[in-house]
Design a protein around this motif. Structure first.
Motif, mmCIF file in Angstrom:
data_model
loop_
_atom_site.group_PDB
_atom_site.id
_atom_site.type_symbol
_atom_site.label_atom_id
_atom_site.label_comp_id
_atom_site.label_asym_id
_atom_site.label_seq_id
_atom_site.Cartn_x
_atom_site.Cartn_y
_atom_site.Cartn_z
ATOM 1 N N ALA A 3 -0.940 41.924 32.430
ATOM 2 C CA ALA A 3 0.402 41.453 32.116
ATOM 3 C C ALA A 3 0.301 40.223 31.224
ATOM 4 O O ALA A 3 -0.734 39.535 31.220
ATOM 5 C CB ALA A 3 1.168 41.131 33.393
ATOM 6 N N TYR A 14 5.843 37.043 34.600
ATOM 7 C CA TYR A 14 5.262 37.892 33.569
ATOM 8 C C TYR A 14 6.305 38.890 33.065
ATOM 9 O O TYR A 14 6.929 39.599 33.855
ATOM 10 C CB TYR A 14 4.022 38.619 34.109
ATOM 11 C CG TYR A 14 2.838 37.709 34.204
ATOM 12 C CD1 TYR A 14 2.750 36.752 35.209
ATOM 13 C CD2 TYR A 14 1.818 37.770 33.267
ATOM 14 C CE1 TYR A 14 1.671 35.880 35.281
ATOM 15 C CE2 TYR A 14 0.726 36.918 33.327
ATOM 16 C CZ TYR A 14 0.663 35.977 34.337
ATOM 17 O OH TYR A 14 -0.406 35.119 34.398
ATOM 18 N N TYR A 47 5.758 41.199 30.405
ATOM 19 C CA TYR A 47 5.220 42.442 29.867
ATOM 20 C C TYR A 47 4.086 42.923 30.761
ATOM 21 O O TYR A 47 3.207 42.145 31.139
ATOM 22 C CB TYR A 47 4.704 42.228 28.444
ATOM 23 C CG TYR A 47 5.747 41.655 27.517
ATOM 24 C CD1 TYR A 47 5.720 40.320 27.152
ATOM 25 C CD2 TYR A 47 6.772 42.466 27.025
ATOM 26 C CE1 TYR A 47 6.686 39.792 26.319
ATOM 27 C CE2 TYR A 47 7.742 41.942 26.187
ATOM 28 C CZ TYR A 47 7.688 40.609 25.836
ATOM 29 O OH TYR A 47 8.654 40.095 25.010
ATOM 30 N N TRP A 48 4.113 44.224 31.064
ATOM 31 C CA TRP A 48 3.153 44.817 31.991
ATOM 32 C C TRP A 48 2.564 46.093 31.420
ATOM 33 O O TRP A 48 3.259 46.849 30.736
ATOM 34 C CB TRP A 48 3.826 45.147 33.322
ATOM 35 C CG TRP A 48 4.214 43.940 34.111
ATOM 36 C CD1 TRP A 48 5.345 43.193 33.974
ATOM 37 C CD2 TRP A 48 3.443 43.330 35.147
ATOM 38 N NE1 TRP A 48 5.337 42.157 34.875
ATOM 39 C CE2 TRP A 48 4.175 42.211 35.616
ATOM 40 C CE3 TRP A 48 2.219 43.610 35.736
ATOM 41 C CZ2 TRP A 48 3.713 41.377 36.636
ATOM 42 C CZ3 TRP A 48 1.765 42.793 36.759
ATOM 43 C CH2 TRP A 48 2.510 41.689 37.196
ATOM 44 N N TYR A 50 -3.200 45.950 37.191
ATOM 45 C CA TYR A 50 -2.274 45.798 36.081
ATOM 46 C C TYR A 50 -2.664 44.584 35.246
ATOM 47 O O TYR A 50 -3.004 43.531 35.804
ATOM 48 C CB TYR A 50 -0.851 45.570 36.589
ATOM 49 C CG TYR A 50 -0.272 46.682 37.417
ATOM 50 C CD1 TYR A 50 -0.495 46.730 38.796
ATOM 51 C CD2 TYR A 50 0.511 47.674 36.847
ATOM 52 C CE1 TYR A 50 0.046 47.747 39.570
ATOM 53 C CE2 TYR A 50 1.055 48.693 37.614
ATOM 54 C CZ TYR A 50 0.814 48.715 38.966
ATOM 55 O OH TYR A 50 1.361 49.724 39.737
#
Length: 122
Positions: free
Chosen positions: A97, A109, A111-112, A95
């Motif tokens: 982020a 974090y 936003y991913w 991922y």
């Protein structure tokens, strides 16, 4: 708001290489950091690397240091994770982020991306 889309995952043999990319859209990333994390089945999400969007300083997890390189294209708002000398234990969903903090803590974090599978076959 920031939207993140990863690309570049797949299946690779032990010792091979892959390059992940993370395309960002939405707000400007100045003052933010982009991190890469990974999560294997049955395990917690773990930190891989982080880069300051402005300035480009980096931090790596010990398990990937010397094999992975994080970078960013400031103008294209794209982050990259070059992964070399891949091992079976690198198999995970990866991922990207974004956080206003320069941190290895996934809880910081906001936003991913959706995640992308990387599988290293032995």
């Amino acid at each position: 708001q920031v939207q993140l889309v990863e690309s570049g995952g797949g299946l690779v043999e032990v010792g091979g290489s892959l390059r992940l990319s993370c395309a960002a859209s939405g707000r400007t990333l100045g003052g933010y950091s982009m991190g890469w994390f990974r999560q294997a089945p049955g395990e917690e999400r773990e930190f891989v690397a982080v880069i300051r969007w402005t300035g480009g300083s980096t931090v790596y997890a010990g398990s990937v240091k010397g094999r992975f390189t994080i970078s960013r294209d400031y103008a294209k708002k794209t982050g990259n994770l070059q992964m070399n000398s891949l091992k079976p234990e690198d198999t995970a969903v990866y991922y990207c982020a974004v956080s206003p903090k320069y941190s290895s803590n996934p809880g910081e974090y906001s936003y991913w991306g959706q995640g992308i599978q990387v599988t290293v076959s032995s």
